[in-house]
Design a protein around this motif. Structure first.
Motif, PDB file in Angstrom:
ATOM      1  N   CYS A   1       0.864  -1.388   0.191  1.00 39.64           N
ATOM      2  CA  CYS A   1      -0.069   0.255   0.040  1.00 39.64           C
ATOM      3  C   CYS A   1       0.875   1.413   0.023  1.00 39.64           C
ATOM      4  O   CYS A   1       2.173   1.314   0.301  1.00 39.64           O
TER       5      CYS A   1
ATOM      6  N   GLY B   1      -6.622  -1.311   5.220  1.00 40.07           N
ATOM      7  CA  GLY B   1      -7.223  -0.522   4.234  1.00 40.07           C
ATOM      8  C   GLY B   1      -7.476  -1.449   2.855  1.00 40.07           C
ATOM      9  O   GLY B   1      -8.475  -1.375   2.105  1.00 40.07           O
TER      10      GLY B   1
ATOM     11  N   LEU C   1     -11.048  10.684   4.241  1.00 38.64           N
ATOM     12  CA  LEU C   1     -10.263   9.753   5.162  1.00 38.64           C
ATOM     13  C   LEU C   1     -11.034   9.434   6.490  1.00 38.64           C
ATOM     14  O   LEU C   1     -11.240   8.306   6.679  1.00 38.64           O
TER      15      LEU C   1
ATOM     16  N   ARG D   1      -6.357  10.551  12.225  1.00 35.75           N
ATOM     17  CA  ARG D   1      -7.133  11.021  11.408  1.00 35.75           C
ATOM     18  C   ARG D   1      -7.010  12.545  10.929  1.00 35.75           C
ATOM     19  O   ARG D   1      -7.327  12.948   9.776  1.00 35.75           O
TER      20      ARG D   1
ATOM     21  N   VAL E   1      -2.742   5.476  10.787  1.00 39.90           N
ATOM     22  CA  VAL E   1      -2.615   6.105   9.650  1.00 39.90           C
ATOM     23  C   VAL E   1      -0.937   5.890   9.243  1.00 39.90           C
ATOM     24  O   VAL E   1      -0.286   6.691  10.050  1.00 39.90           O
ATOM     25  N   ASN E   2      -0.705   5.677   8.231  1.00 37.44           N
ATOM     26  CA  ASN E   2       0.905   5.619   7.872  1.00 37.44           C
ATOM     27  C   ASN E   2       1.747   4.955   9.121  1.00 37.44           C
ATOM     28  O   ASN E   2       2.732   5.587   9.701  1.00 37.44           O
TER      29      ASN E   2
ATOM     30  N   VAL F   1      -0.918   7.529   3.080  1.00 36.93           N
ATOM     31  CA  VAL F   1      -1.917   8.253   3.207  1.00 36.93           C
ATOM     32  C   VAL F   1      -1.290   9.736   3.149  1.00 36.93           C
ATOM     33  O   VAL F   1      -0.391  10.087   3.871  1.00 36.93           O
ATOM     34  N   THR F   2      -1.929  10.632   2.149  1.00 37.75           N
ATOM     35  CA  THR F   2      -1.454  12.129   1.950  1.00 37.75           C
ATOM     36  C   THR F   2      -2.581  12.941   2.351  1.00 37.75           C
ATOM     37  O   THR F   2      -1.835  14.256   2.360  1.00 37.75           O
TER      38      THR F   2
ATOM     39  N   ARG G   1      -3.997   2.004   0.606  1.00 40.39           N
ATOM     40  CA  ARG G   1      -3.432   3.032   1.456  1.00 40.39           C
ATOM     41  C   ARG G   1      -2.987   2.612   2.850  1.00 40.39           C
ATOM     42  O   ARG G   1      -3.724   1.530   3.302  1.00 40.39           O
TER      43      ARG G   1
ATOM     44  N   LEU H   1      -3.193   2.451   6.091  1.00 38.03           N
ATOM     45  CA  LEU H   1      -4.041   2.525   7.286  1.00 38.03           C
ATOM     46  C   LEU H   1      -4.662   1.269   7.728  1.00 38.03           C
ATOM     47  O   LEU H   1      -5.079   0.383   6.987  1.00 38.03           O
TER      48      LEU H   1
END
Ligand code: NI
Length: 171
Positions: free
Chosen positions: A18, A49, A28, A124, A83-84, A21-22, A56, A58
């Protein structure tokens, strides 16, 4: 909130790595909320994800650390959004337990995992946090983090429950 379809065994998406996430936006937040709902509906402990078709980095885990043994009727399940995520530490001490995966129903594989883990991730809103976990949550984090790299219990398991189903267990 809405239920998302859980990607099943055989879908190539489960084997892909994956991307980060940007954007930390409403989309999101909606995705993460939907994943909470989907996870509860499916009776799981964690969801990544790619399991809902999002390539992604997450995942979400159910947080049962403070869950009382006798669950009150108005109990609200808690979730942690990762996330990430970056795993910073895995204990040398391991244990082997059966794990299931919502993408591989009917398969329970014995998987060796570190007993405790330290992880860094964004929430988030994009804020970084650090978390140390052991027990079920540590196992869940390792399982879900694997999904972000295209790795599943089908790769990790030393053997499967259906291979050595206990004889005294009538079902
Ligand atoms: Ni899984």
């Amino acid at each position: 909130m809405a239920l998302r379809t859980i990607v099943q065994d055989g879908d190539p998406i489960l084997k892909k790595v994956c991307r980060p996430v940007t954007k930390f936006d409403d989309r999101l937040a909606t995705l993460l909320d939907d994943m909470h709902e989907t996870l509860l509906d499916a009776n799981g402990l964690g969801l990544a994800g790619p399991q809902v078709g999002m390539m992604r980095r997450l995942f979400v885990c159910l947080d049962e650390r403070d869950k009382p043994e006798e669950v009150p009727a108005d109990y609200q399940e808690k979730f942690i959004d990762f996330v990430n995520p970056e795993i910073e530490y895995l204990s040398e001490e391991t244990d082997e337990q059966y794990e299931g995966c919502l993408s591989f129903p009917g398969h329970n594989g014995a998987v060796v995992r570190s007993k405790s883990v330290k992880i860094k991730a964004q929430d988030r809103t994009g804020a970084w946090f650090e978390l140390e976990a052991d027990g079920m949550l540590a196992r869940c984090i390792q399982h879900e983090n694997d999904h972000l790299n295209g790795v599943t219990i089908m790769d990790r398991a030393t053997h499967f429950y259906e291979d050595d189903y206990p004889e005294d267990n009538e079902e």
